[in-house]
Design an enzyme around this catalytic site. Structure first.
Site, PDB file in Angstrom:
ATOM      1  N   ILE A  60       0.891  -1.153   0.000  1.00 59.33           N
ATOM      2  CA  ILE A  60       0.000   0.000   0.000  1.00 59.33           C
ATOM      3  C   ILE A  60       0.935   1.211   0.000  1.00 59.33           C
ATOM      4  CG2 ILE A  60      -0.244  -0.183   2.536  1.00 59.33           C
ATOM      5  CD1 ILE A  60      -2.940   1.206   2.345  1.00 59.33           C
ATOM      6  N   SER A  61       0.689   2.156  -0.901  1.00 63.75           N
ATOM      7  CA  SER A  61       1.620   3.277  -1.090  1.00 63.75           C
ATOM      8  C   SER A  61       1.656   4.176   0.136  1.00 63.75           C
ATOM      9  CB  SER A  61       1.205   4.090  -2.310  1.00 63.75           C
ATOM     10  OG  SER A  61       0.915   3.247  -3.391  1.00 63.75           O
TER      11      SER A  61
END
Ligand code: SAH
Length: 213
Positions: A60-61
């Site tokens: 997840i960024s």
């Protein structure tokens, strides 16, 4: 898990201090709880400005990168948006607050199923998540006002450029997967494409074809 007030304040402060200024983007990121998209061991770190591992070896960024990419995309309420790389679903959830409809594709079926479960829980009904190879685009729903690619490509994939409306914007990290990449903003004009370099980023690679899981 509910986000406590202090963690939430620090989360928003980190976004602002890293250049996320757009009011609508900040409101969306205040409303959508990142904690809902991070599972297991890492859940307690959901409000730190860090990328975190998710299933299938993906990430997840970092929230500030999500904010800066979303801001660069200049999404308007009537827009139809395509995201390539559903991952946890967090970025799609942010886009769902800004656009009329969001289509999001991932090559991992498991990630799409898990993201869909979170969209259902949060009642985000304007997102369509599909297991598909995003390098081929989504011809049945094209053209799009905005396209966001959240995995690094060596070049912006041709089929996706073709699915952008005139005046449309694509944001995509470009470069080798194991090196620092450049985030590019592509604007489709009446006659071609304009390219702007935004900043350095690091994303997992865009991989052609479906995954086995
Ligand atoms: N936007 C996500 C993070 C994306 S990580 C979030 O908010 O959590 C990058 C994702 O791109 C991974 O889930 C990976 O499976 C996906 N991906 C890589 N190549 C792809 C392809 N060809 N088509 C669709 N998804 C792809």
């Amino acid at each position: 898990m509910t986000i406590d007030a202090e963690a939430k304040m620090q989360f928003l402060f980190a976004l602002r201090s890293r250049g996320v200024m757009d009011k609508r983007v900040l409101e969306a990121m205040e409303k959508i709880d990142r904690g809902a998209f991070v599972k297991g061991l890492f859940a307690e770190r959901a409000y730190e400005d860090m990328p975190l591992p998710i299933a299938c070896g993906q990430t997840i960024s970092q929230p500030s990168v999500v904010g800066l990419m979303t801001q660069a995309l200049r999404v308007e309420p009537r827009h139809k948006v395509l995201e390539i790389g559903t991952g946890s679903g967090y970025q799609a959830a942010i886009l769902s607050q800004l656009a009329r409809r969001v289509y999001t594709l991932d090559r991992h079926r498991r990630l799409v199923a898990e993201a869909q479960a979170v969209f259902d829980k949060l009642n985000l009904t304007n997102i369509t998540a599909m297991a598909a190879d995003g390098t081929r685009g989504l011809p049945e729903q094209a053209p799009f006002d905005r396209i966001l690619i959240t995995a690094a490509a060596e070049d912006p994939p041709g089929p996706l450029l073709n699915e952008l409306k005139p005046g449309g914007i694509m944001v995509v990290p470009v470069g080798q997967s194991d090196a620092v990449q450049v985030l590019i903003k592509v604007t489709r004009t009446e006659t071609g494409f304009d390219y702007d370099e935004l900043r350095h980023v690091r994303f997992v690679p865009l991989v052609e074809g479906m995954s086995g899981d």
